[in-house]
Write an enzyme that holds these catalytic residues in place. Structure first.
Site, PDB file in Angstrom:
ATOM      1  N   ASP A   9       0.847  -1.191   0.000  1.00  0.00           N
ATOM      2  CA  ASP A   9       0.000   0.000   0.000  1.00  0.00           C
ATOM      3  C   ASP A   9       0.887   1.248   0.000  1.00  0.00           C
ATOM      4  O   ASP A   9       1.727   1.420   0.887  1.00  0.00           O
ATOM      5  CB  ASP A   9      -0.889  -0.015   1.252  1.00  0.00           C
ATOM      6  CG  ASP A   9      -2.036   0.979   1.167  1.00  0.00           C
ATOM      7  OD1 ASP A   9      -2.060   1.777   0.205  1.00  0.00           O
ATOM      8  OD2 ASP A   9      -2.901   0.963   2.053  1.00  0.00           O
ATOM      9  N   GLU A 105      -2.799   0.312  -4.117  1.00  0.00           N
ATOM     10  CA  GLU A 105      -2.601  -0.895  -3.316  1.00  0.00           C
ATOM     11  C   GLU A 105      -2.851  -2.144  -4.138  1.00  0.00           C
ATOM     12  O   GLU A 105      -3.619  -2.141  -5.101  1.00  0.00           O
ATOM     13  CB  GLU A 105      -3.481  -0.892  -2.060  1.00  0.00           C
ATOM     14  CG  GLU A 105      -4.963  -0.912  -2.336  1.00  0.00           C
ATOM     15  CD  GLU A 105      -5.781  -1.029  -1.061  1.00  0.00           C
ATOM     16  OE1 GLU A 105      -5.497  -1.926  -0.245  1.00  0.00           O
ATOM     17  OE2 GLU A 105      -6.714  -0.227  -0.898  1.00  0.00           O
TER      18      GLU A 105
END
Length: 406
Positions: A9, A105
């Site tokens: 992420d 992500e």
């Protein structure tokens, strides 16, 4: 062999991209989403801004009051899309088992890759180093035997961290955490769980399954399994999109029909362009309107024949718009247009529409010009109205939206 899944992420993605482009922004409270004197919400906030309570989805006016010294940036979705594509390309170099979740992500299945990198931990370090070296961005990584635990781990490691949960330790890792750390638990679910005396993931894991099913139906079992670190979902490439849509929120509510139609025309052209880029046509056109009181409606029309024509999408949208405005006198807050029921281009010509071949040639010519000189290099007369309202770039108009213009 136990599975090994990574969740990667990017930290404060939109803001971080802006800071790479303008290093003077680093270390300062920065907000991407728009100007605080306009309607809109925070799309991304730097960690310095978050220290003042700012977060994604917060109204810009509220953010400005909490942190008046913050630097507010409108942002550029095309710029973030390019950064996202480079991010995904880096991940794909490490494992072919890649599942993008959003722009910033993704999951990687890295089972068995320790023989290449020495260990999965070392592999994650290598990924982080490449992202930093090539993009200038920080990334947080979680490693676990399943997707849900890997995601929780990456969230806990922010910013720019790395957290690995050993196989067999999933439940003990999750147990002390507040229930809000478990993916899928929003405000409403949290309130219900709190009402049942549940405030940690561990409490949730020992609740009778029948009780959770009573309150949440089938999703109750999913919450129960996730709370125990059980998640059998595979890392899979995203399915092909079944629809395409664009929308924007006006800075001020309006019933000005020329402006509504100009905006609808521009959005229709973006939809048509995307369809042709993907080699698709659509059978259904959908209009979305949100009125001043936040009432939201959708109206749809099925075409007699699938199309990727800007004009067809726009004409259908205008008909739906006129019908909606005749039934509701409120001003419009948001307008959007979308298409669904996507198909491959039709091979059979419509004998009743002799202008179709000419429109197809025109669209291809316009696409070539826009690809070379930018989207706003060629416009219809109707969209020229927007030129006096919104700034334009090679990627198109920068619409003042509550988040970011796509």
């Amino acid at each position: 062999m136990a599975r090994q899944i990574m969740h990667i992420d990017l930290d404060a993605f939109f803001v971080s991209v802006e800071q790479v482009e303008n290093p003077e922004l680093k270390g300062k409270p920065v907000v991407v989403g728009g100007r605080p004197d306009r309607r809109g919400v925070v799309a991304s906030a730097s960690y310095e801004a978050r220290a003042f309570g700012l977060h994604a989805g917060m109204p810009l006016t509220t953010a400005s009051k909490l942190c008046p010294q913050a630097i507010f940036i409108e942002g550029s979705f095309p710029k973030y899309r390019v950064a996202s594509q480079r991010f995904m390309a880096i991940l794909a170099d490490f494992s072919p088992y890649l599942e993008p979740v959003s722009l910033d992500e993704a999951y990687l299945d890295v089972t068995g890759f320790e023989s290449i990198y020495g260990s999965i931990h070392q592999m994650a370090v290598a990924i982080k180093k490449r992202i930093k070296a090539e993009l200038g961005l920080g990334a947080s990584v979680g490693i676990a035997s399943c997707k849900v635990v890997a995601k929780v781990a990456s969230e806990l490691s922010k910013p720019d961290g790395l957290l690995e949960v050993a196989a067999g330790q999933e439940r003990s890792f999750l147990s002390p955490l507040p229930i809000t750390k478990l993916p899928g638990i929003g405000n409403k679910t949290e309130r219900i769980l709190n009402g049942l005396g549940i405030d940690t993931i561990g409490n949730l894991s020992i609740m009778p399954l029948t009780t959770l099913k009573t309150h949440f139906g089938a999703s109750g079992e999913l919450l129960w399994r996730y709370s125990r670190g059980i998640d059998d979902r595979k890392v899979e490439p995203p399915a092909e999109a079944k629809s395409i849509s664009r929308e924007t929120t006006f800075g001020q509510d309006t019933r000005d029909r020329p402006r509504l139609k100009a905006t609808l025309r521009y959005l229709s052209e973006r939809i048509g362009s995307q369809l042709r880029q993907r080699g698709k046509q659509a059978r259904c056109v959908i209009l979305k309107l949100r009125y001043a009181d936040f009432t939201t409606i959708t109206r749809r029309h099925t075409l007699r024949q699938a199309s990727d024509s800007d004009q067809t999408i726009f004409d259908t949208g205008v008909d739906l718009l006129n019908q909606a405005l005749s039934q509701e006198k409120q001003k419009v807050r948001l307008i959007g247009i979308g298409v669904s029921s996507l198909t491959e281009p039709a091979k059979q010509l419509d004998m009743l529409d002799l202008s179709a071949p000419r429109r197809e040639r025109l669209n291809k010519a316009i696409d070539r010009i826009r690809k070379k000189y930018g989207f706003t290099a060629i416009q219809t007369g109707r969209t020229l109205l927007l030129k006096d309202i919104f700034p334009s770039t090679d990627e198109g108009y920068t619409l003042h939206t509550p988040s970011l213009s796509r």
